[in-house]
Design a protein around this motif. Sequence first.
Motif, PDB file in Angstrom:
ATOM      1  N   PHE A   8       3.003  -1.646  18.336  1.00 31.02           N
ATOM      2  CA  PHE A   8       1.843  -1.733  17.511  1.00 31.02           C
ATOM      3  C   PHE A   8       1.641  -3.212  17.272  1.00 31.02           C
ATOM      4  O   PHE A   8       2.410  -3.828  16.277  1.00 31.02           O
ATOM      5  CB  PHE A   8       1.984  -0.933  16.322  1.00 31.02           C
ATOM      6  CG  PHE A   8       2.121   0.481  16.709  1.00 31.02           C
ATOM      7  CD1 PHE A   8       0.826   1.293  16.832  1.00 31.02           C
ATOM      8  CD2 PHE A   8       3.185   1.265  16.643  1.00 31.02           C
ATOM      9  CE1 PHE A   8       0.996   2.494  16.912  1.00 31.02           C
ATOM     10  CE2 PHE A   8       3.361   2.452  16.922  1.00 31.02           C
ATOM     11  CZ  PHE A   8       2.157   3.329  16.811  1.00 31.02           C
ATOM     12  N   ARG A   9       0.594  -3.728  17.723  1.00 27.30           N
ATOM     13  CA  ARG A   9       0.346  -5.168  17.072  1.00 27.30           C
ATOM     14  C   ARG A   9      -0.877  -5.026  15.845  1.00 27.30           C
ATOM     15  O   ARG A   9      -1.759  -4.783  15.987  1.00 27.30           O
ATOM     16  CB  ARG A   9      -0.205  -6.043  18.109  1.00 27.30           C
ATOM     17  CG  ARG A   9      -0.864  -7.292  18.148  1.00 27.30           C
ATOM     18  CD  ARG A   9      -0.285  -8.162  16.896  1.00 27.30           C
ATOM     19  NE  ARG A   9      -0.683  -9.460  16.755  1.00 27.30           N
ATOM     20  CZ  ARG A   9      -1.775 -10.070  15.824  1.00 27.30           C
ATOM     21  NH1 ARG A   9      -2.001  -9.372  15.007  1.00 27.30           N
ATOM     22  NH2 ARG A   9      -1.824 -11.390  15.868  1.00 27.30           N
ATOM     23  N   VAL A  10      -0.133  -5.187  14.520  1.00 25.65           N
ATOM     24  CA  VAL A  10      -1.032  -4.970  13.445  1.00 25.65           C
ATOM     25  C   VAL A  10      -1.970  -6.018  13.406  1.00 25.65           C
ATOM     26  O   VAL A  10      -1.833  -7.125  13.713  1.00 25.65           O
ATOM     27  CB  VAL A  10       0.090  -5.154  12.385  1.00 25.65           C
ATOM     28  CG1 VAL A  10      -0.801  -4.989  11.017  1.00 25.65           C
ATOM     29  CG2 VAL A  10       1.164  -3.971  12.370  1.00 25.65           C
ATOM     30  N   ARG A  11      -3.252  -5.584  13.100  1.00 26.99           N
ATOM     31  CA  ARG A  11      -4.160  -6.771  12.890  1.00 26.99           C
ATOM     32  C   ARG A  11      -4.102  -7.593  11.798  1.00 26.99           C
ATOM     33  O   ARG A  11      -3.504  -7.267  10.785  1.00 26.99           O
ATOM     34  CB  ARG A  11      -5.658  -5.903  12.817  1.00 26.99           C
ATOM     35  CG  ARG A  11      -6.024  -5.289  13.783  1.00 26.99           C
ATOM     36  CD  ARG A  11      -7.402  -4.484  13.819  1.00 26.99           C
ATOM     37  NE  ARG A  11      -7.722  -3.722  15.146  1.00 26.99           N
ATOM     38  CZ  ARG A  11      -7.756  -2.334  15.050  1.00 26.99           C
ATOM     39  NH1 ARG A  11      -7.132  -1.585  14.011  1.00 26.99           N
ATOM     40  NH2 ARG A  11      -7.718  -1.632  16.091  1.00 26.99           N
ATOM     41  N   THR A  15      -2.920  -5.473   5.005  1.00 25.37           N
ATOM     42  CA  THR A  15      -2.069  -5.892   4.072  1.00 25.37           C
ATOM     43  C   THR A  15      -0.668  -5.406   4.277  1.00 25.37           C
ATOM     44  O   THR A  15      -0.468  -4.259   4.972  1.00 25.37           O
ATOM     45  CB  THR A  15      -2.464  -5.445   2.681  1.00 25.37           C
ATOM     46  OG1 THR A  15      -2.359  -3.974   2.609  1.00 25.37           O
ATOM     47  CG2 THR A  15      -3.867  -5.586   2.481  1.00 25.37           C
ATOM     48  N   ASP A  16       0.316  -6.003   3.680  1.00 27.12           N
ATOM     49  CA  ASP A  16       1.693  -5.592   3.814  1.00 27.12           C
ATOM     50  C   ASP A  16       1.945  -4.421   3.283  1.00 27.12           C
ATOM     51  O   ASP A  16       2.626  -3.459   4.095  1.00 27.12           O
ATOM     52  CB  ASP A  16       2.465  -6.709   3.091  1.00 27.12           C
ATOM     53  CG  ASP A  16       2.671  -8.036   4.036  1.00 27.12           C
ATOM     54  OD1 ASP A  16       2.498  -8.128   5.113  1.00 27.12           O
ATOM     55  OD2 ASP A  16       3.148  -8.976   3.521  1.00 27.12           O
ATOM     56  N   GLY A  49       2.309 -12.512  15.934  1.00 30.04           N
ATOM     57  CA  GLY A  49       1.892 -11.583  14.735  1.00 30.04           C
ATOM     58  C   GLY A  49       2.960 -10.360  14.309  1.00 30.04           C
ATOM     59  O   GLY A  49       4.038 -10.464  14.938  1.00 30.04           O
ATOM     60  N   ARG A  50       2.557  -9.422  13.636  1.00 30.05           N
ATOM     61  CA  ARG A  50       3.333  -8.584  13.023  1.00 30.05           C
ATOM     62  C   ARG A  50       3.481  -7.477  14.373  1.00 30.05           C
ATOM     63  O   ARG A  50       2.216  -6.901  14.476  1.00 30.05           O
ATOM     64  CB  ARG A  50       2.828  -7.932  11.665  1.00 30.05           C
ATOM     65  CG  ARG A  50       3.005  -9.051  10.697  1.00 30.05           C
ATOM     66  CD  ARG A  50       2.572  -8.534   9.284  1.00 30.05           C
ATOM     67  NE  ARG A  50       1.308  -8.648   9.403  1.00 30.05           N
ATOM     68  CZ  ARG A  50       0.414  -7.956   8.682  1.00 30.05           C
ATOM     69  NH1 ARG A  50       0.823  -7.396   7.351  1.00 30.05           N
ATOM     70  NH2 ARG A  50      -0.924  -7.985   8.656  1.00 30.05           N
ATOM     71  N   VAL A  51       4.443  -7.102  14.402  1.00 28.67           N
ATOM     72  CA  VAL A  51       4.475  -5.922  15.582  1.00 28.67           C
ATOM     73  C   VAL A  51       5.615  -4.856  15.018  1.00 28.67           C
ATOM     74  O   VAL A  51       6.525  -5.207  14.541  1.00 28.67           O
ATOM     75  CB  VAL A  51       4.918  -6.469  16.998  1.00 28.67           C
ATOM     76  CG1 VAL A  51       5.228  -5.218  17.952  1.00 28.67           C
ATOM     77  CG2 VAL A  51       4.041  -7.359  17.300  1.00 28.67           C
ATOM     78  N   LEU A  83      -5.376   0.262  12.111  1.00 29.10           N
ATOM     79  CA  LEU A  83      -4.562  -0.791  11.677  1.00 29.10           C
ATOM     80  C   LEU A  83      -4.002  -1.747  12.761  1.00 29.10           C
ATOM     81  O   LEU A  83      -3.585  -2.965  12.613  1.00 29.10           O
ATOM     82  CB  LEU A  83      -3.084  -0.260  10.937  1.00 29.10           C
ATOM     83  CG  LEU A  83      -3.488   0.506   9.635  1.00 29.10           C
ATOM     84  CD1 LEU A  83      -2.053   1.033   9.093  1.00 29.10           C
ATOM     85  CD2 LEU A  83      -3.882  -0.208   8.656  1.00 29.10           C
ATOM     86  N   ALA A  84      -3.964  -1.134  14.035  1.00 33.41           N
ATOM     87  CA  ALA A  84      -3.228  -1.913  15.055  1.00 33.41           C
ATOM     88  C   ALA A  84      -3.865  -1.722  16.436  1.00 33.41           C
ATOM     89  O   ALA A  84      -4.467  -0.666  16.491  1.00 33.41           O
ATOM     90  CB  ALA A  84      -1.765  -1.612  15.073  1.00 33.41           C
ATOM     91  N   ASP A  85      -3.837  -2.458  17.443  1.00 29.88           N
ATOM     92  CA  ASP A  85      -3.767  -2.106  18.805  1.00 29.88           C
ATOM     93  C   ASP A  85      -2.291  -1.784  19.253  1.00 29.88           C
ATOM     94  O   ASP A  85      -1.150  -2.524  18.630  1.00 29.88           O
ATOM     95  CB  ASP A  85      -4.407  -3.361  19.529  1.00 29.88           C
ATOM     96  CG  ASP A  85      -5.692  -3.775  18.970  1.00 29.88           C
ATOM     97  OD1 ASP A  85      -6.631  -2.707  19.096  1.00 29.88           O
ATOM     98  OD2 ASP A  85      -6.002  -4.715  18.493  1.00 29.88           O
TER      99      ASP A  85
END
Length: 93
Positions: A8-11, A15-16, A49-51, A83-85
Amino acid sequence: MFRHVVLFRVRDEVTDPDVSAAIDELRTLGASPGVLAWTVALSLDTRKGRVIVEDGTLRDRAAFEKWRSSESHRKVAERMAGLADWWVADWET
């Protein structure tokens, strides 16, 4: 056995606290019947990014299909869509 891995690549605007809540929700899916192993973690590599990594092993394809069609999976998938792709890999071992 049946393997199910999702990245999941978070947009960027998420927020955290929302990421932490999503991880908690994804972890609940591991308590489903037929799940043999279940790991959900935030990748340590943040260059892209955040994954969030979801790595699961299920008893067999039938257990996976039942799990995937469950109400709990549907609800978490809807939340994650906001939230994610993501990229999914499923295979039988």
